[in-house]
Design an enzyme around this catalytic site. Structure first.
Site, PDB file in Angstrom:
ATOM      1  N   SER A  12      24.244  88.254  40.340  1.00  0.00           N
ATOM      2  CA  SER A  12      23.550  87.993  39.082  1.00  0.00           C
ATOM      3  C   SER A  12      24.181  88.782  37.939  1.00  0.00           C
ATOM      4  O   SER A  12      23.802  88.590  36.787  1.00  0.00           O
ATOM      5  CB  SER A  12      22.087  88.400  39.223  1.00  0.00           C
ATOM      6  OG  SER A  12      22.022  89.782  39.480  1.00  0.00           O
ATOM      7  N   TYR A  43      17.980  88.204  38.585  1.00  0.00           N
ATOM      8  CA  TYR A  43      17.497  87.141  39.467  1.00  0.00           C
ATOM      9  C   TYR A  43      16.166  87.543  40.130  1.00  0.00           C
ATOM     10  O   TYR A  43      15.393  86.695  40.530  1.00  0.00           O
ATOM     11  CB  TYR A  43      18.509  86.879  40.595  1.00  0.00           C
ATOM     12  CG  TYR A  43      19.708  86.036  40.242  1.00  0.00           C
ATOM     13  CD1 TYR A  43      20.032  85.734  38.913  1.00  0.00           C
ATOM     14  CD2 TYR A  43      20.535  85.545  41.245  1.00  0.00           C
ATOM     15  CE1 TYR A  43      21.159  84.975  38.619  1.00  0.00           C
ATOM     16  CE2 TYR A  43      21.651  84.774  40.957  1.00  0.00           C
ATOM     17  CZ  TYR A  43      21.962  84.491  39.650  1.00  0.00           C
ATOM     18  OH  TYR A  43      23.072  83.735  39.368  1.00  0.00           O
ATOM     19  N   GLY A  44      15.994  88.873  40.258  1.00  0.00           N
ATOM     20  CA  GLY A  44      14.862  89.387  41.037  1.00  0.00           C
ATOM     21  C   GLY A  44      13.498  88.940  40.552  1.00  0.00           C
ATOM     22  O   GLY A  44      12.532  88.945  41.306  1.00  0.00           O
ATOM     23  N   CYS A  74      24.775  89.631  46.454  1.00  0.00           N
ATOM     24  CA  CYS A  74      23.471  89.834  45.830  1.00  0.00           C
ATOM     25  C   CYS A  74      22.395  89.663  46.900  1.00  0.00           C
ATOM     26  O   CYS A  74      22.325  88.607  47.542  1.00  0.00           O
ATOM     27  CB  CYS A  74      23.316  88.768  44.735  1.00  0.00           C
ATOM     28  SG  CYS A  74      21.707  88.711  43.947  1.00  0.00           S
ATOM     29  N   ASN A  75      21.598  90.694  47.102  1.00  0.00           N
ATOM     30  CA  ASN A  75      20.519  90.604  48.111  1.00  0.00           C
ATOM     31  C   ASN A  75      19.509  89.534  47.740  1.00  0.00           C
ATOM     32  O   ASN A  75      19.001  88.813  48.598  1.00  0.00           O
ATOM     33  CB  ASN A  75      19.767  91.936  48.204  1.00  0.00           C
ATOM     34  CG  ASN A  75      20.615  93.057  48.740  1.00  0.00           C
ATOM     35  OD1 ASN A  75      20.554  93.372  49.915  1.00  0.00           O
ATOM     36  ND2 ASN A  75      21.426  93.661  47.894  1.00  0.00           N
ATOM     37  N   CYS A 183      19.707  96.392  46.790  1.00  0.00           N
ATOM     38  CA  CYS A 183      20.185  95.585  45.660  1.00  0.00           C
ATOM     39  C   CYS A 183      21.600  96.052  45.378  1.00  0.00           C
ATOM     40  O   CYS A 183      21.855  97.269  45.337  1.00  0.00           O
ATOM     41  CB  CYS A 183      19.285  95.823  44.450  1.00  0.00           C
ATOM     42  SG  CYS A 183      19.937  95.130  42.913  1.00  0.00           S
ATOM     43  N   HIS A 185      23.287  96.217  42.814  1.00  0.00           N
ATOM     44  CA  HIS A 185      23.466  97.021  41.600  1.00  0.00           C
ATOM     45  C   HIS A 185      23.237  98.522  41.879  1.00  0.00           C
ATOM     46  O   HIS A 185      23.773  99.370  41.167  1.00  0.00           O
ATOM     47  CB  HIS A 185      22.450  96.611  40.524  1.00  0.00           C
ATOM     48  CG  HIS A 185      22.823  95.381  39.752  1.00  0.00           C
ATOM     49  ND1 HIS A 185      22.811  94.131  40.304  1.00  0.00           N
ATOM     50  CD2 HIS A 185      23.187  95.216  38.455  1.00  0.00           C
ATOM     51  CE1 HIS A 185      23.156  93.241  39.374  1.00  0.00           C
ATOM     52  NE2 HIS A 185      23.383  93.878  38.247  1.00  0.00           N
TER      53      HIS A 185
HETATM   54  N1  DGL Z   1      22.240  92.564  42.435  1.00  0.00           N
HETATM   55  C1  DGL Z   1      21.211  91.758  42.886  1.00  0.00           C
HETATM   56  C2  DGL Z   1      20.698  92.113  44.257  1.00  0.00           C
HETATM   57  O1  DGL Z   1      21.460  92.576  45.059  1.00  0.00           O
HETATM   58  C3  DGL Z   1      20.172  91.184  42.005  1.00  0.00           C
HETATM   59  C4  DGL Z   1      19.600  91.934  40.908  1.00  0.00           C
HETATM   60  C5  DGL Z   1      18.813  91.014  40.022  1.00  0.00           C
HETATM   61  O2  DGL Z   1      19.459  90.206  39.356  1.00  0.00           O
HETATM   62  O3  DGL Z   1      17.591  91.102  40.002  1.00  0.00           O
HETATM   63  O4  DGL Z   1      19.553  91.901  44.555  1.00  0.00           O
END
Ligand code: DGL
Length: 259
Positions: A12, A43-44, A74-75, A183, A185
């Site tokens: 994301s 995305y969360g 991305c999880n 996540c 990030h």
């Molecule tokens: N980096 C993403 C993850 O691993 C998503 C973060 C997001 O966009 O909420 O979940």
């Protein structure tokens, strides 16, 4: 499918570059194309249907560039959309899920903490996995606001510190000995997290496991790059590229594109 084609990765936003780093370190000979859908982050907070739609859009961008394998870095996208992606596209997919298994297996206090997005913690895939650890108490915490701050380049700001402190204090009080970063990030927050948690709490993320799995699947499908030409690493973002460039140390090919 040619072995010289690139490994495609998407997230994301900029967070999945933590997964890209682990893959590039293990497989330096591979060409890679990374897609940061920062325009649609986070995305969360989105519905499963929206996450599936965005994941398809990202996959199609990477397939148009002939990627031989797609890493869903991305999880949130993995836990909500990987089943649909595998059903729809004829290419191997690697997903990333929170590393609760190694944390639960090694925990001595039988209490672990997980920090992840609402989309991941609410997903069926995550809940099915979490329920299988009946002897371990899992303290779940939604990292509200963290991805937005990271996307803004605020990795160590006072606001970040305030949010992290409020999320981590209850876990410390509950006696966790492992903290799972669920996540992609969040690995960028490790220095800030270490200032808050006691040193005996171990931090786990999924980067190395995903890299090993990517290598294994490429080997199994005879897709490892055998070319002697120096590999190329390309990065695309549909937002301002400054933060992505900064996180990559200003040394990579970063392009702004409207996808
Ligand atoms: N980096 C993403 C993850 O691993 C998503 C973060 C997001 O966009 O909420 O979940």
């Amino acid at each position: 499918m040619s072995n010289n084609n690139a490994i495609g990765l998407f997230d994301s936003g900029i967070g999945g570059t933590s997964i890209w780093s682990a893959i590039h370190q293990l497989l330096p000979n591979e060409n890679t194309i990374y897609l940061a859908d920062s325009k649609n982050a986070p995305y969360g907070k989105r519905s499963k249907e929206e996450i599936i739609k965005l994941s398809c859009k990202n996959t199609e961008f990477l397939l148009e560039q002939n990627c031989k394998i797609i890493v869903v870095a991305c999880n949130t996208a993995t836990t909500n959309a990987i089943k649909e992606l595998r059903a729809k596209y004829d290419v191997p997919f690697i997903g990333i899920e929170p590393a609760i298994k190694p944390a639960a297996n090694q925990s001595e206090t039988q209490t672990i903490g997980i920090l992840a997005t609402k989309g991941t913690l609410n997903s069926e895939l995550f809940n099915r996995q979490a329920e299988s650890f009946t002897n371990t108490k899992i303290i779940e915490q939604v990292g509200n606001g963290l991805v937005e701050l990271i996307e803004n380049g605020e990795i160590d700001s006072p606001e970040m510190n305030m949010l992290l402190t409020s999320y981590l204090k209850p876990m410390i009080a509950a006696n966790i000995d492992y903290l799972v970063l669920g996540c992609s990030h969040y690995p960028y927050l490790v220095p800030a997290i270490k200032k808050i948690i006691p040193s005996h709490i171990k931090i786990i993320d999924s980067g190395e496991a995903v890299a090993r799995q990517t290598k294994a699947i490429l080997e199994k499908n005879n897709l490892l790059n055998t070319s002697k030409i120096k590999s190329t690493q390309l990065f695309y973002t549909n937002s301002d590229s400054d933060v992505l460039k900064k996180i990559l140390g200003f040394k990579k090919n970063v392009f702004e594109e409207n996808f």
